[in-house]
Design an enzyme around this catalytic site. Structure first.
Site, PDB file in Angstrom:
ATOM      1  CD  GLU A  65      -1.447   0.014   4.210  1.00 32.59           C
ATOM      2  OE1 GLU A  65      -2.300  -1.190   3.153  1.00 32.59           O
ATOM      3  OE2 GLU A  65      -0.890   0.264   4.634  1.00 32.59           O
ATOM      4  CG  HIS A  67      -0.181   5.370   3.462  1.00 33.81           C
ATOM      5  ND1 HIS A  67       0.550   5.597   4.020  1.00 33.81           N
ATOM      6  CD2 HIS A  67       0.067   3.777   4.094  1.00 33.81           C
ATOM      7  CE1 HIS A  67       1.304   4.703   4.918  1.00 33.81           C
ATOM      8  NE2 HIS A  67       1.181   3.482   5.053  1.00 33.81           N
ATOM      9  CG  HIS A  71       4.634   3.645   7.329  1.00 32.56           C
ATOM     10  ND1 HIS A  71       3.223   4.415   8.652  1.00 32.56           N
ATOM     11  CD2 HIS A  71       3.973   2.442   6.939  1.00 32.56           C
ATOM     12  CE1 HIS A  71       1.967   3.329   7.780  1.00 32.56           C
ATOM     13  NE2 HIS A  71       2.543   2.593   7.121  1.00 32.56           N
ATOM     14  CG  HIS A 105       4.831   1.122   3.110  1.00 37.04           C
ATOM     15  ND1 HIS A 105       3.890   1.728   2.315  1.00 37.04           N
ATOM     16  CD2 HIS A 105       4.500   1.098   3.915  1.00 37.04           C
ATOM     17  CE1 HIS A 105       3.079   2.592   2.975  1.00 37.04           C
ATOM     18  NE2 HIS A 105       3.028   1.296   3.697  1.00 37.04           N
ATOM     19  CB  CYS A 119       4.903   1.091  12.852  1.00 34.81           C
ATOM     20  SG  CYS A 119       4.236   1.804  11.203  1.00 34.81           S
TER      21      CYS A 119
END
Lengths: 147, 147
Positions: A65, A67, A71, A105, A119
């Site tokens: 995914e 976004h 992260h 990723h 995370c």
């Protein structure tokens, strides 16, 4: 509340902590993934970030995914691979992984051991985009429980 | 930038990472402390928090202090003690420690091993208050490099 929550590995060796619930990674069927759990270690009222712990069983993987939010990842246990854009990088205990905005990723555990990682993300973050056929644009902001 | 920064323990066993600088804990003479270093692992542009790694040599300690911002701590290495208000709690690898606003706290390494811990804080945070004779009130906001 101020205090210490003890680390307590399970009989299986999986990582766990007092007063921390082991959750589903995300809703079943919402996206492809395998053998992964999620634990929220910290979500302090005065902090705009959350620290989560994800654990992937041997051969399991997180969703591929991307976004807008980033992260910040620290590998806490085991070995595996992280795909970042088109490259696969081996990862091992205590390595640091940074995922920038809109970079594809995916985390995969090695076939012979678990992969556990911290995370750090903003509490307010956009919903992950999945690869595949063209679809309606994802909302640009909001809150989502996914990695 | 997206990528992996490798964990690389020093010859002494102290924790270190590629591209991460080992810094002084705080300015010498600014407050009591002993044998402690600081490394900023993540300070992502889109995140309002920082993840730092502190390492205390055997017998060393952080400053006894309090502040309005909270700490979210995960012990990454070794053993020691955390003082929270008037209580001392033993701490060991992977334990979680929460420090609430204005609670006095201090981390001390065991006499025979290092204590290394991750500490998550807001980037914008108030300056720590120290115990001692009455003094002018600390500013209620601002940024400080201390733990």
């Amino acid at each position: 509340m101020s205090g210490v929550r003890r680390f307590a590995a399970q009989a299986t060796g999986d990582f766990g902590w007092a007063e921390v619930e082991r959750l589903r990674y995300k809703e079943e069927g919402s996206a492809p993934f395998r053998d992964i759990t999620r634990q929220v270690l910290f979500a302090q009222p005065d902090q705009a970030c959350e620290l989560r712990y994800f654990e992937i069983a041997p051969g399991g993987y997180s969703t591929l995914e991307r976004h807008r939010h980033t992260h910040a990842v620290l590998i806490l246990r085991g070995r595996g691979t992280v795909r970042i854009a088109d490259e696969a990088h081996p990862i091992a205990q205590f390595d640091l992984v940074t995922i920038d905005p809109l970079v594809w990723h995916q985390f995969t555990a090695a076939d012979d051991c678990d992969l556990g990682f911290l995370c750090l993300v903003s509490k307010t973050r956009d919903r992950p985009q999945l690869p595949g056929p063209p679809e309606a644009p994802a909302p640009s902001s909001g809150h989502d429980e996914a990695a």
